[in-house]
Design a protein around this motif. Structure first.
Motif, PDB file in Angstrom:
ATOM      1  N   ASN A  41       0.730  -1.246   0.132  1.00 20.95           N
ATOM      2  CA  ASN A  41       0.172   0.056  -0.023  1.00 20.95           C
ATOM      3  C   ASN A  41       0.787   1.353   0.026  1.00 20.95           C
ATOM      4  N   GLU A  42       1.975   1.202   0.566  1.00 23.78           N
ATOM      5  CA  GLU A  42       3.011   2.334   0.327  1.00 23.78           C
ATOM      6  C   GLU A  42       3.319   2.699  -0.916  1.00 23.78           C
ATOM      7  N   ILE A  43       3.712   1.725  -1.843  1.00 22.19           N
ATOM      8  CA  ILE A  43       4.116   1.730  -3.017  1.00 22.19           C
ATOM      9  C   ILE A  43       2.750   2.102  -3.766  1.00 22.19           C
ATOM     10  N   ARG A  44       1.635   1.672  -3.646  1.00 21.55           N
ATOM     11  CA  ARG A  44       0.294   2.162  -4.445  1.00 21.55           C
ATOM     12  C   ARG A  44       0.119   3.485  -4.003  1.00 21.55           C
ATOM     13  N   ALA A  45       0.389   4.086  -2.822  1.00 21.94           N
ATOM     14  CA  ALA A  45      -0.165   5.223  -2.515  1.00 21.94           C
ATOM     15  C   ALA A  45       0.583   6.212  -3.333  1.00 21.94           C
ATOM     16  N   GLY A  46       1.969   5.976  -3.493  1.00 15.71           N
ATOM     17  CA  GLY A  46       3.020   6.807  -4.381  1.00 15.71           C
ATOM     18  C   GLY A  46       2.498   7.042  -5.629  1.00 15.71           C
ATOM     19  N   VAL A  47       1.526   6.552  -6.399  1.00 15.46           N
ATOM     20  CA  VAL A  47       1.198   6.399  -7.602  1.00 15.46           C
ATOM     21  C   VAL A  47      -0.415   6.778  -7.590  1.00 15.46           C
ATOM     22  N   GLY A  48      -1.073   7.022  -6.450  1.00 18.17           N
ATOM     23  CA  GLY A  48      -2.402   7.507  -6.279  1.00 18.17           C
ATOM     24  C   GLY A  48      -3.267   6.306  -6.625  1.00 18.17           C
ATOM     25  N   VAL A  49      -3.081   5.079  -6.210  1.00 18.21           N
ATOM     26  CA  VAL A  49      -3.742   3.946  -6.344  1.00 18.21           C
ATOM     27  C   VAL A  49      -4.630   3.466  -4.880  1.00 18.21           C
ATOM     28  N   ALA A  50      -5.493   3.081  -4.975  1.00 18.34           N
ATOM     29  CA  ALA A  50      -6.208   2.843  -3.797  1.00 18.34           C
ATOM     30  C   ALA A  50      -5.612   1.547  -3.063  1.00 18.34           C
ATOM     31  N   PRO A  51      -5.632   1.509  -1.805  1.00 19.70           N
ATOM     32  CA  PRO A  51      -4.919   0.461  -1.027  1.00 19.70           C
ATOM     33  C   PRO A  51      -5.574  -0.918  -1.268  1.00 19.70           C
ATOM     34  N   LEU A  52      -4.672  -2.037  -1.101  1.00 17.84           N
ATOM     35  CA  LEU A  52      -5.000  -3.264  -1.028  1.00 17.84           C
ATOM     36  C   LEU A  52      -5.756  -3.635   0.404  1.00 17.84           C
ATOM     37  N   ALA A  53      -6.628  -4.856   0.397  1.00 15.11           N
ATOM     38  CA  ALA A  53      -7.072  -5.466   1.586  1.00 15.11           C
ATOM     39  C   ALA A  53      -6.402  -6.710   1.622  1.00 15.11           C
ATOM     40  N   TYR A  54      -6.117  -7.328   2.774  1.00 18.17           N
ATOM     41  CA  TYR A  54      -5.397  -8.665   2.932  1.00 18.17           C
ATOM     42  C   TYR A  54      -6.565  -9.700   3.002  1.00 18.17           C
ATOM     43  N   SER A 101      -6.758  -4.250  -8.982  1.00 22.57           N
ATOM     44  CA  SER A 101      -6.382  -5.553  -7.930  1.00 22.57           C
ATOM     45  C   SER A 101      -6.880  -4.757  -6.750  1.00 22.57           C
ATOM     46  N   GLU A 102      -7.736  -5.630  -5.733  1.00 22.62           N
ATOM     47  CA  GLU A 102      -8.299  -5.344  -4.832  1.00 22.62           C
ATOM     48  C   GLU A 102      -7.697  -5.875  -3.431  1.00 22.62           C
ATOM     49  N   VAL A 103      -7.242  -7.247  -3.562  1.00 20.88           N
ATOM     50  CA  VAL A 103      -6.869  -7.918  -2.352  1.00 20.88           C
ATOM     51  C   VAL A 103      -5.363  -8.647  -2.644  1.00 20.88           C
ATOM     52  N   VAL A 104      -4.714  -8.829  -1.626  1.00 21.17           N
ATOM     53  CA  VAL A 104      -3.401  -9.589  -1.791  1.00 21.17           C
ATOM     54  C   VAL A 104      -3.427 -10.714  -0.572  1.00 21.17           C
TER      55      VAL A 104
END
Length: 175
Positions: free
Chosen positions: A48-61, A142-145
């Motif tokens: 989620n830190e990497i995703r936030a850097g490009v403005g993408v919504a966070p994943l859920a686990y 992608s929504e979950v990991v």
């Protein structure tokens, strides 16, 4: 559409010992595989830190996605530490091989380091370079990991993270 599947092989040293689950004695299967118990949050935070850097919504686990990733990592470890993507999976997938004990953050940052080879404007990797691990990490749909680790008999380990829905669709940008 076809999904682009790439993989990254990262060399390093892993010394991992057998684990016991719920206080039970170790079995051969438990020695070969472990969940990322206690590390799931670190995997999620790193993604989620990497995703936030490009403005993408966070994943859920997701524990179910983790079970799938763990199953594949365990199978690869049992197959002499084979390193290949599962063709029949409905998930996106990143793999990491290591001969040392990386943290979940180091694994995710390794995949994310491929950003230097990715050109967003052309949506292509530099010639001869991989960037599909990075694009899967930041794939907006992608929504979950879920992630799992297989421990190989030679002391190495294979980490697998799976993503739902999968990313890396040909002709589509990650975000």
């Amino acid at each position: 559409m076809l999904r682009v599947v790439t993989f990254l092989l990262s060399a390093a040293l892993l010394a991992c010992g057998p684990i016991a689950l719920d206080g039970e004695a170790d079995t051969a299967e438990q020695k070969e595989a472990s969940t990322v118990e206690g590390e799931a949050q670190e995997f999620l935070d790193a993604h989620n830190e990497i995703r936030a850097g490009v403005g993408v919504a966070p994943l859920a686990y997701d524990d179910g996605v983790e079970a799938s990733a763990l199953g594949w990592a365990t199978e690869l470890a049992a197959d002499d530490c084979a390193f290949e993507h599962e063709d029949q999976s409905d998930y996106g997938e990143n793999l990491w091989w290591s001969s040392y004990a990386p943290t979940p953050t180091e694994v995710v940052e390794g995949w994310a380091s491929e950003v230097e080879f990715y050109d967003y404007d052309t949506n292509k990797c530099d010639r001869g370079k991989s960037c599909g691990h990075y694009t899967q990490v930041v794939w907006a749909d992608s929504e979950v990991v879920g992630c799992g680790k297989g421990s190989c008999s030679n002391g190495a380990a294979i980490w697998a993270c799976r993503y739902d829905p999968p990313g890396n669709w040909v002709g589509e940008k990650p975000y």
